[in-house]
Write an enzyme that holds these catalytic residues in place. Structure first.
Site, PDB file in Angstrom:
ATOM      1  CD  GLU A  26      -7.961   1.152  14.162  1.00  0.00           C
ATOM      2  OE1 GLU A  26      -8.861   1.176  13.263  1.00  0.00           O
ATOM      3  OE2 GLU A  26      -7.108   1.715  13.899  1.00  0.00           O
ATOM      4  CD  GLU A  77      -2.240   4.066  14.488  1.00  0.00           C
ATOM      5  OE1 GLU A  77      -3.168   5.135  14.058  1.00  0.00           O
ATOM      6  OE2 GLU A  77      -2.158   3.029  13.911  1.00  0.00           O
TER       7      GLU A  77
HETATM    8  O1  G3I Z   1      -2.971   4.609  -2.911  1.00  0.00           O
HETATM    9  C1  G3I Z   1      -4.337   4.812  -3.349  1.00  0.00           C
HETATM   10  C2  G3I Z   1      -4.217   5.843  -4.552  1.00  0.00           C
HETATM   11  O2  G3I Z   1      -3.709   5.009  -5.624  1.00  0.00           O
HETATM   12  C3  G3I Z   1      -5.620   6.214  -4.883  1.00  0.00           C
HETATM   13  O3  G3I Z   1      -5.495   7.102  -5.908  1.00  0.00           O
HETATM   14  C4  G3I Z   1      -6.157   7.102  -3.799  1.00  0.00           C
HETATM   15  C5  G3I Z   1      -7.430   7.735  -4.006  1.00  0.00           C
HETATM   16  O4  G3I Z   1      -8.590   6.623  -3.748  1.00  0.00           O
HETATM   17  O5  G3I Z   1      -6.304   6.361  -2.873  1.00  0.00           O
HETATM   18  C6  G3I Z   1      -4.877   5.986  -2.165  1.00  0.00           C
HETATM   19  O6  G3I Z   1      -5.099   4.961  -1.214  1.00  0.00           O
HETATM   20  C7  G3I Z   1      -5.414   5.691   0.053  1.00  0.00           C
HETATM   21  C8  G3I Z   1      -4.370   5.597   1.010  1.00  0.00           C
HETATM   22  O7  G3I Z   1      -4.654   6.119   2.387  1.00  0.00           O
HETATM   23  C9  G3I Z   1      -2.846   6.001   0.625  1.00  0.00           C
HETATM   24  O8  G3I Z   1      -2.811   7.445   0.414  1.00  0.00           O
HETATM   25  C10 G3I Z   1      -6.765   5.197   0.702  1.00  0.00           C
HETATM   26  O9  G3I Z   1      -7.816   5.630  -0.251  1.00  0.00           O
HETATM   27  C11 G3I Z   1      -6.955   5.812   2.029  1.00  0.00           C
HETATM   28  O10 G3I Z   1      -8.239   5.472   2.584  1.00  0.00           O
HETATM   29  C12 G3I Z   1      -5.697   5.598   3.010  1.00  0.00           C
HETATM   30  O11 G3I Z   1      -6.032   6.196   4.255  1.00  0.00           O
HETATM   31  C13 G3I Z   1      -5.204   5.604   5.188  1.00  0.00           C
HETATM   32  C14 G3I Z   1      -6.141   5.262   6.252  1.00  0.00           C
HETATM   33  O12 G3I Z   1      -5.321   4.841   7.430  1.00  0.00           O
HETATM   34  C15 G3I Z   1      -6.982   3.825   5.770  1.00  0.00           C
HETATM   35  O13 G3I Z   1      -5.933   3.032   5.386  1.00  0.00           O
HETATM   36  C16 G3I Z   1      -4.635   6.792   5.875  1.00  0.00           C
HETATM   37  O14 G3I Z   1      -3.581   7.243   4.791  1.00  0.00           O
HETATM   38  C17 G3I Z   1      -3.862   6.577   7.062  1.00  0.00           C
HETATM   39  O15 G3I Z   1      -3.263   7.488   7.922  1.00  0.00           O
HETATM   40  C18 G3I Z   1      -4.803   5.790   8.087  1.00  0.00           C
HETATM   41  O16 G3I Z   1      -4.070   5.436   9.146  1.00  0.00           O
HETATM   42  C19 G3I Z   1      -4.806   4.764  10.204  1.00  0.00           C
HETATM   43  C20 G3I Z   1      -3.925   3.451  10.718  1.00  0.00           C
HETATM   44  O17 G3I Z   1      -3.405   2.948   9.651  1.00  0.00           O
HETATM   45  C21 G3I Z   1      -4.624   2.799  11.673  1.00  0.00           C
HETATM   46  N1  G3I Z   1      -5.154   3.695  12.864  1.00  0.00           N
HETATM   47  C22 G3I Z   1      -6.108   4.674  12.339  1.00  0.00           C
HETATM   48  C23 G3I Z   1      -5.274   5.442  11.235  1.00  0.00           C
HETATM   49  C24 G3I Z   1      -5.953   6.615  11.028  1.00  0.00           C
HETATM   50  O18 G3I Z   1      -7.214   6.313  10.173  1.00  0.00           O
END
Ligand code: G3I
Length: 366
Positions: free
Chosen positions: A154, A259
């Site tokens: 991205e 994705e």
């Molecule tokens: O692991 C922590 C946990 O310890 C904590 O308690 C919790 C609450 O804050 O957060 C957890 O981390 C979260 C993580 O997912 C794992 O569940 C992050 O806050 C959350 O922001 C993260 O979201 C991910 C997002 O990318 C941002 O990284 C989504 O699961 C994931 O599906 C999404 O995937 C992205 C691709 O990587 C790139 N393309 C877009 C796609 C959708 O946004």
């Protein structure tokens, strides 16, 4: 077992509930498409720990490649300068190996999930040191263990220009070429991809094409482009998708749908910029008690038409990865509004194939 029928009636003992379930299931996704392209899913930590009984059954049966949904992102691997914890990502790689699954690494360079210490680096020299060390460390650690990398994720705006990010602002416009060069040096046998959403749209596609050509003209290896495929039910841009596959492939690289999910809930914008949010309003979460048959059918039609399109260009497609194993895992249940109930994938929350699954199988049988 010789496939006498397209559908096999299978009696499965559901170990968790201890109840018998009679499921009708066509052949698996991976077997149906084994001569065409890899079929994968994004896997969460909970699923690596095998705490998701639905995924535990579906993943080895339906897929032949996996992508870590979060486990290999910068902030998951390092939270302090020079300090890395690969333990969970290594467990993910072990899980893939144990289940005979290829691995797509996601992702070495992404502005969205940078560790705080890196985001706070002021000097360009120090930032370049972090950037260089991170790629060498991570891509080197997984060299020979992952088959492909989303090297950069991205990096483009919707108009095809480079997104303003700490990488662009501190390293200059050549950072993407640098990232691919560094990765190819430490991971010579790993396929290197650029990954983005909406890069099937003409303006963003043009910017993505220019990026790919710039990498190639620098004499640096790029093997493929990832079209993420976060689309909306009833609105898939089939013509743009097909034109993009043709144009990217004409550059001599592979195309992956990296994705894939199809949103069924209302949203007032497209794309997958994870930093965006939407206010809760009346009708924000219309299907909390189940998906209407009309929407289920549209979803099935969309997936069926998409896979028919991908099959027409199977020589150009390396992989199709769903962004989740089943509806209950999907990020779309919590983005851009937390706590909604979405139904974007092929398997429901109990792991039952939806009509969309059978449409994908049927697309191959035509
Ligand atoms: O692991 C922590 C946990 O310890 C904590 O308690 C919790 C609450 O804050 O957060 C957890 O981390 C979260 C993580 O997912 C794992 O569940 C992050 O806050 C959350 O922001 C993260 O979201 C991910 C997002 O990318 C941002 O990284 C989504 O699961 C994931 O599906 C999404 O995937 C992205 C691709 O990587 C790139 N393309 C877009 C796609 C959708 O946004």
């Amino acid at each position: 077992m010789k496939k006498l029928f397209p559908f096999v009636i299978v009696i499965l003992l559901n170990g968790c509930a201890g109840t018998r379930q009679i499921k009708t299931a066509a052949g698996s996704l991976k077997d149906t498409y084994k001569k065409d392209f890899l079929i994968g899913a994004a896997i969460s930590w909970r699923q690596v720990e095998e705490k998701d009984p639905v995924a535990r059954e579906l993943v080895p049966r339906q897929f032949n490649t996996v992508t870590p949904e979060n486990l290999m992102k910068e902030m998951e691997l390092t939270s302090a300068w020079g300090t890395y914890d690969f333990s969970r990502a290594d467990r993910f790689v072990d899980f893939a190996k144990a289940n005979h699954l290829q691995v797509n690494g996601h992702t070495l360079v992404w502005h969205s999930q940078m560790p705080d210490f890196a985001r706070r680096i002021q000097s360009a020299d120090s930032f370049r040191t972090f950037f260089t060390d991170h790629i060498r460390k991570v891509a080197g650690h997984y060299s020979g263990k992952v088959q492909s990398w989303d090297v950069v994720n991205e990096a483009l705006n919707e108009d095809g220009t480079l997104r303003s990010s700490p990488f662009l602002n501190k390293l200059g416009a050549n950072y993407i070429v640098d990232a691919f060069k560094l990765t190819q040096e430490v991971a010579p046998n790993t396929a290197l991809y650029y990954n983005d959403y909406n890069n099937e749209q003409p303006k963003k596609r043009a910017g993505c094409m220019a990026l790919i050509k710039k990498i190639q003209q620098a004499g640096v290896r790029i093997d493929g482009v990832g079209i993420q495929g976060h689309w909306h039910v009833g609105k898939l841009p089939f013509k743009d998708i097909e034109e993009s596959i043709l144009q990217y492939a004409a550059l001599g690289i592979k195309v992956a749908i990296t994705e894939l999910d199809i949103e069924v809930l209302p949203r007032n914008f497209t794309g997958a910029d994870v930093s965006r949010r939407m206010n809760v309003g009346a009708g924000s979460d219309p299907y909390a008690n189940g998906l209407p048959e009309t929407v289920q059918k549209q979803l099935a039609d969309d997936y069926g038409q998409l896979f028919a399109l991908l099959l027409r260009h199977k020589d150009k497609i390396s992989r199709v990865t769903f962004w989740g194993v089943h509806d209950g895992q999907s990020w779309l249940n919590n983005w851009p509004i937390a706590g909604r109930t979405s139904y974007p994938l092929l398997f429901d929350r109990k792991g039952n194939p939806k009509s969309a699954f059978y449409s994908v199988i049927k697309a191959k049988k035509k």
